[in-house]
Design a protein around this motif. Structure first.
Motif, short mmCIF file in Angstrom:
data_model
loop_
_atom_site.label_atom_id
_atom_site.label_comp_id
_atom_site.label_asym_id
_atom_site.label_seq_id
_atom_site.Cartn_x
_atom_site.Cartn_y
_atom_site.Cartn_z
N GLY A 9 0.77 -1.23 0.00
CA GLY A 9 0.00 0.00 0.00
C GLY A 9 0.79 1.28 0.00
O GLY A 9 0.24 2.35 0.22
N LEU A 28 -5.84 1.05 5.00
CA LEU A 28 -5.72 0.05 3.93
C LEU A 28 -5.11 -1.23 4.47
O LEU A 28 -5.62 -2.33 4.22
CB LEU A 28 -4.86 0.61 2.79
CG LEU A 28 -4.50 -0.36 1.68
CD1 LEU A 28 -5.74 -0.77 0.90
CD2 LEU A 28 -3.47 0.27 0.75
N CYS A 93 -15.57 1.89 2.83
CA CYS A 93 -14.43 1.92 1.91
C CYS A 93 -14.80 2.57 0.58
O CYS A 93 -13.96 3.20 -0.05
CB CYS A 93 -13.90 0.51 1.67
SG CYS A 93 -13.00 -0.16 3.08
#
Length: 94
Positions: A9, A28, A93
């Motif tokens: 990420g 994340l 999300c």
């Protein structure tokens, strides 16, 4: 931080700097870990104070409500990983 063995990420940190970028990156990683574990095995996945620390970080970053609210919902997986509904996380999300 790039290349083989790099942290997952890191693209987020390339795109968004500062506290906000760090919170997005942590979120994340947390969602990735949480979703990789079977729902019945999520209890105790995060440290006892992880949710409080994330909530404090979100508050300290003075984020707009449009961003802070879903980040807070996703932060719920830190407080109660076994009891947080997948649907809640998915909607936050988005």
């Amino acid at each position: 931080m790039h290349g083989p063995g790099a942290l997952e990420g890191t693209e987020v940190l390339d795109e968004v700097s500062g506290e906000f970028g760090l919170i997005l990156w942590q979120t994340l990683r947390d969602v990735g870990l949480w979703s990789s574990v079977a729902p019945g095995e999520r209890a105790g996945l995060f440290s006892a104070s992880a949710g409080q620390r994330r909530a404090a970080a979100i508050l300290a970053a003075s984020l707009e409500p449009e961003v802070a609210t879903p980040l807070g919902v996703v932060g719920g997986i830190l407080e109660d990983p076994a009891g947080t509904a997948s649907e809640q996380v998915m909607l936050a999300c988005r």
